[in-house]
Design an enzyme around this catalytic site. Structure first.
Site, PDB file in Angstrom:
ATOM      1  N   LYS A 173       0.895  -1.175   0.000  1.00  0.00           N
ATOM      2  CA  LYS A 173       0.000   0.000   0.000  1.00  0.00           C
ATOM      3  C   LYS A 173       0.928   1.219   0.000  1.00  0.00           C
ATOM      4  CE  LYS A 173      -1.655   3.054   1.859  1.00  0.00           C
ATOM      5  NZ  LYS A 173      -1.317   4.426   1.363  1.00  0.00           N
ATOM      6  N   GLU A 176      -0.218   7.492  -1.482  1.00  0.00           N
ATOM      7  CA  GLU A 176      -1.125   7.925  -2.562  1.00  0.00           C
ATOM      8  C   GLU A 176      -0.602   9.193  -3.239  1.00  0.00           C
ATOM      9  OE1 GLU A 176      -1.453   7.941   0.650  1.00  0.00           O
ATOM     10  OE2 GLU A 176      -3.050   9.241   1.412  1.00  0.00           O
ATOM     11  N   SER A 226       4.956   8.760   9.350  1.00  0.00           N
ATOM     12  CA  SER A 226       5.094   9.678  10.489  1.00  0.00           C
ATOM     13  C   SER A 226       4.743   8.953  11.799  1.00  0.00           C
ATOM     14  CB  SER A 226       4.203  10.896  10.268  1.00  0.00           C
ATOM     15  OG  SER A 226       2.898  10.485   9.932  1.00  0.00           O
ATOM     16  N   CYS A 281      14.038  10.822   6.223  1.00  0.00           N
ATOM     17  CA  CYS A 281      14.011  10.518   7.655  1.00  0.00           C
ATOM     18  C   CYS A 281      15.425  10.430   8.207  1.00  0.00           C
ATOM     19  CB  CYS A 281      13.273   9.221   7.915  1.00  0.00           C
ATOM     20  SG  CYS A 281      14.159   7.816   7.280  1.00  0.00           S
ATOM     21  N   GLU A 383       9.273  17.369  14.140  1.00  0.00           N
ATOM     22  CA  GLU A 383       9.906  17.119  12.840  1.00  0.00           C
ATOM     23  C   GLU A 383       9.332  18.133  11.841  1.00  0.00           C
ATOM     24  OE1 GLU A 383       8.556  13.576  10.677  1.00  0.00           O
ATOM     25  OE2 GLU A 383      10.614  13.227  10.066  1.00  0.00           O
TER      26      GLU A 383
HETATM   27  P1  NAD Z   1       2.487   9.558   6.467  1.00  0.00           P
HETATM   28  O1  NAD Z   1       2.534   9.062   7.868  1.00  0.00           O
HETATM   29  O2  NAD Z   1       1.604  10.699   6.138  1.00  0.00           O
HETATM   30  O3  NAD Z   1       2.041   8.364   5.472  1.00  0.00           O
HETATM   31  C1  NAD Z   1       2.645   7.098   5.526  1.00  0.00           C
HETATM   32  C2  NAD Z   1       1.633   6.054   5.061  1.00  0.00           C
HETATM   33  O4  NAD Z   1       0.533   6.034   5.970  1.00  0.00           O
HETATM   34  C3  NAD Z   1       1.063   6.341   3.682  1.00  0.00           C
HETATM   35  O5  NAD Z   1       0.993   5.137   2.954  1.00  0.00           O
HETATM   36  C4  NAD Z   1      -0.317   6.915   3.970  1.00  0.00           C
HETATM   37  O6  NAD Z   1      -1.260   6.621   2.959  1.00  0.00           O
HETATM   38  C5  NAD Z   1      -0.700   6.226   5.256  1.00  0.00           C
HETATM   39  N1  NAD Z   1      -1.575   7.052   6.085  1.00  0.00           N
HETATM   40  C6  NAD Z   1      -1.666   8.409   6.067  1.00  0.00           C
HETATM   41  N2  NAD Z   1      -2.574   8.813   6.973  1.00  0.00           N
HETATM   42  C7  NAD Z   1      -3.063   7.715   7.584  1.00  0.00           C
HETATM   43  C8  NAD Z   1      -4.014   7.499   8.625  1.00  0.00           C
HETATM   44  N3  NAD Z   1      -4.624   8.511   9.226  1.00  0.00           N
HETATM   45  N4  NAD Z   1      -4.252   6.244   9.005  1.00  0.00           N
HETATM   46  C9  NAD Z   1      -3.625   5.204   8.430  1.00  0.00           C
HETATM   47  N5  NAD Z   1      -2.703   5.350   7.429  1.00  0.00           N
HETATM   48  C10 NAD Z   1      -2.426   6.593   7.011  1.00  0.00           C
HETATM   49  O7  NAD Z   1       4.005   9.860   6.059  1.00  0.00           O
HETATM   50  P2  NAD Z   1       4.547  10.577   4.757  1.00  0.00           P
HETATM   51  O8  NAD Z   1       4.248  12.030   4.855  1.00  0.00           O
HETATM   52  O9  NAD Z   1       4.145   9.838   3.553  1.00  0.00           O
HETATM   53  O10 NAD Z   1       6.119  10.352   4.941  1.00  0.00           O
HETATM   54  C11 NAD Z   1       6.930  11.216   5.706  1.00  0.00           C
HETATM   55  C12 NAD Z   1       7.098  10.685   7.114  1.00  0.00           C
HETATM   56  O11 NAD Z   1       7.670   9.385   7.077  1.00  0.00           O
HETATM   57  C13 NAD Z   1       8.064  11.534   7.927  1.00  0.00           C
HETATM   58  O12 NAD Z   1       7.580  11.616   9.237  1.00  0.00           O
HETATM   59  C14 NAD Z   1       9.349  10.727   7.879  1.00  0.00           C
HETATM   60  O13 NAD Z   1      10.247  10.949   8.943  1.00  0.00           O
HETATM   61  C15 NAD Z   1       8.810   9.349   7.921  1.00  0.00           C
HETATM   62  N6  NAD Z   1       9.783   8.378   7.418  1.00  0.00           N
HETATM   63  C16 NAD Z   1      10.367   7.550   8.322  1.00  0.00           C
HETATM   64  C17 NAD Z   1      11.315   6.648   7.900  1.00  0.00           C
HETATM   65  C18 NAD Z   1      11.961   5.695   8.868  1.00  0.00           C
HETATM   66  O14 NAD Z   1      12.503   4.716   8.421  1.00  0.00           O
HETATM   67  N7  NAD Z   1      11.901   5.931  10.161  1.00  0.00           N
HETATM   68  C19 NAD Z   1      11.652   6.584   6.547  1.00  0.00           C
HETATM   69  C20 NAD Z   1      11.028   7.437   5.646  1.00  0.00           C
HETATM   70  C21 NAD Z   1      10.069   8.330   6.101  1.00  0.00           C
END
Ligand code: NAD
Length: 502
Positions: A173, A176, A226, A281, A383
């Site tokens: 998944k 999007e 996140s 990240c 962050e």
């Molecule tokens: P995000 O949390 O918005 O989305 C991540 C995933 O969760 C997506 O597939 C999204 O569709 C899904 N999602 C979004 N809202 C949701 C909800 N309410 N309920 C369930 N699923 C939901 O993150 P992003 O903006 O796509 O990515 C950036 C974030 O990811 C930053 O915080 C970054 O630090 C983190 N990140 C962490 C690592 C790591 O390995 N620790 C690596 C890359 C990115």
């Protein structure tokens, strides 16, 4: 308008869900496609399709499973240029950086090609009279990966490479916001010979994630995104009896000691803070110089390098970084810059309001530098995930170790020094999962494991490397006894005490 479909059972499908999301070109700010959003029924259908395909894949010997990954790697390499352009067109990072995103994912595929060796179990001959013991690793069944926008190639490959090599079927998944590249990876896996249903790509938002977390046939969930959502995924998934690894956000510190190589440190800090517009990240958005003289020298040295940074569209080969992913994210970053000013930090370089000539609608944020940031400030604790470097001054090494150690996040950290003893002390004491010594972005190589601490990871086990193999398999231990060749041997009496090896 182009529609980005799911890939289920080897076929592109819009399934039954009626909701759609816009996919933007961050360089222009224009909508370039729409992506279908799965509802619960679509997710359940994809899981059922995967569950039906998985037993035959698990029964395929590991060497043949590895051959699919070898072929996949060859196919990805053959079209890495166009894949990188596709990735950049939805993400906004420069094409050279997208190639790196794909390449780091391929390194995990290379690791997973060693699966015959990695899945070898343990064997003890003669653990007791006529008794042998062996343990083996078996796949879990159907597993899922939920991935963020910022590494749409690497992070899916971290997960599906290892999971599929282990004999599982995988539901991806992806974010999007940049869904096209993950679909193309799925198509290339099919071209490489992966049976239909072993890698299904299902697009969606919270509804799709919840459906995966609630489906009893999904045995494990890997999540990267996140922290609040990581925590939610971890809680709901584990409450439903699943194995879950959920990696979250970050705020990585670069600590600079007075004896550091100044030119190299400045080059490393600028690349790690502003590369990919800070949307990594493992970026370094906080710099901690130790001692006032180090801080003043570093600040003077950073300024001309920041002034030289060139923003451009993602296809500009001379650009250091491109736009951020969305207008909402640009606005969020700019609101954090305003917050820093309100909190009393010194805004040395202000990147707000940046426009690129000819691309006025693009989601650009100029490089930003703050000095005299204090640990109690909200703009330091959160962050920001943008091209914003915050300088927090420390007096001693101990104070500099304390800052990342007491921060809510603990993903990565870097120390810049020529002192072995200081580096040793730092690495031993700092409360962070991945440490770089004169290495600004210490993402572990594929055969080690990735994972932060504190609110950067809700997980007991890391991603890829041997921990990845452990996550996607369960151990079975067999204790077997074969009667001796003497057919007339006396029957052993029933025993009513726990068997021990006397
Ligand atoms: P995000 O949390 O918005 O989305 C991540 C995933 O969760 C997506 O597939 C999204 O569709 C899904 N999602 C979004 N809202 C949701 C909800 N309410 N309920 C369930 N699923 C939901 O993150 P992003 O903006 O796509 O990515 C950036 C974030 O990811 C930053 O915080 C970054 O630090 C983190 N990140 C962490 C690592 C790591 O390995 N620790 C690596 C890359 C990115």
């Amino acid at each position: 308008m182009r529609t980005i479909a799911h890939l289920i059972g080897g076929t592109a499908t819009t399934a039954t869900g009626t909701r759609r999301a816009d996919v933007f070109d961050p360089n222009t700010g224009r909508v370039q496609a729409e992506v279908v959003l799965a509802d619960t029924a679509d997710v359940d259908a994809a899981v059922a399709n995967a569950a039906a395909a998985q037993p035959a894949w698990a029964a395929t010997n590991p060497q043949r499973r590895a051959r699919v990954l070898f072929d996949f790697k060859r196919l990805v390499e053959a079209e890495i240029g166009s894949l990188a352009e596709l990735l950049s067109s939805e993400h906004g990072k420069v094409v050279a950086d997208s190639r790196g995103d794909i390449q780091r994912g391929l390194e995990v595929i290379e690791f997973a090609c060693g699966i015959p060796h990695l899945l070898k179990g343990a064997f003890t001959s003669g653990a007791g009279p006529g008794i042998d013991v062996y343990s083996l690793r078996q796949p879990l069944g159907v597993v899922a990966g939920i991935t963020p926008f910022n590494f749409p190639a690497m992070i899916p490959m971290w997960m599906f490479g290892v999971a599929i090599a282990c004999g599982n079927a995988f539901i991806l998944k992806p974010s999007e916001r940049d869904p096209s590249l993950p679909v193309r990876l799925g198509e290339l896996m099919l071209e490489a010979g992966l049976p239909a249903g072993i890698l299904n790509v299902v697009h969606g938002d919270k509804a799709a994630v919840d459906a995966l977390l609630d489906n009893p046939d999904v045995k494990a969930v890997s999540f990267v995104g996140s922290s609040d959502i990581a925590q939610y995924v971890y809680s709901r998934g584990t409450a439903n009896g699943k194995r879950v690894q959920a990696m979250g956000g970050a705020k990585n510190h670069g600590v600079v000691l007075p004896d550091a190589d100044l030119d190299q440190t400045v080059a490393d800090l600028v690349g790690a803070a502003f590369g990919s517009a800070g949307e990594r990240c493992m970026a370094l958005p906080v710099v901690v110089p130790v001692g006032a003289k180090t801080a003043d020298t570093l600040r003077e040295a950073l300024l001309p390098e920041i002034a030289k940074l060139r923003l451009g569209v993602s296809t500009d080969p001379d650009a250091h970084y491109g736009p951020v992913v969305s207008a909402a994210h640009r606005d969020r970053i700019e609101s954090y810059i305003a917050m820093g000013v309100d909190e009393g930090a010194e805004l040395v370089v202000d990147g707000r309001g940046f426009t690129l000539h000819g691309h006025e609608g693009g989601f650009f944020v100029g490089p930003t530098l703050f000095d005299h940031v204090r640990p109690e400030m909200q703009s330091y604790r959160d962050e920001i995930f943008g091209p914003v470097l915050q300088m927090v001054r420390a007096e001693t090494l101990a104070e500099a170790i304390d800052l990342p150690s007491k921060h809510q996040y603990g993903n990565g950290v870097a120390l810049f020094t020529r002192s072995g003893p200081a580096a040793r002390e730092f690495a031993a004491k700092v409360e962070v999962g991945m440490v770089g010594i004169n290495v600004p972005i210490p993402v572990p190589v594929a055969y080690h494991s990735f994972g932060g601490w504190k609110r950067s990871a809700f997980a007991d086990i890391g991603i890829h490397g041997e921990e990845g193999v452990r996550f996607y398999t369960k151990v079975k231990t067999v204790t077997q006894r074969w009667p001796g060749l003497d057919a007339n041997a006396a029957v052993t009496d029933s025993s009513f005490v726990i068997p021990t090896m006397k």
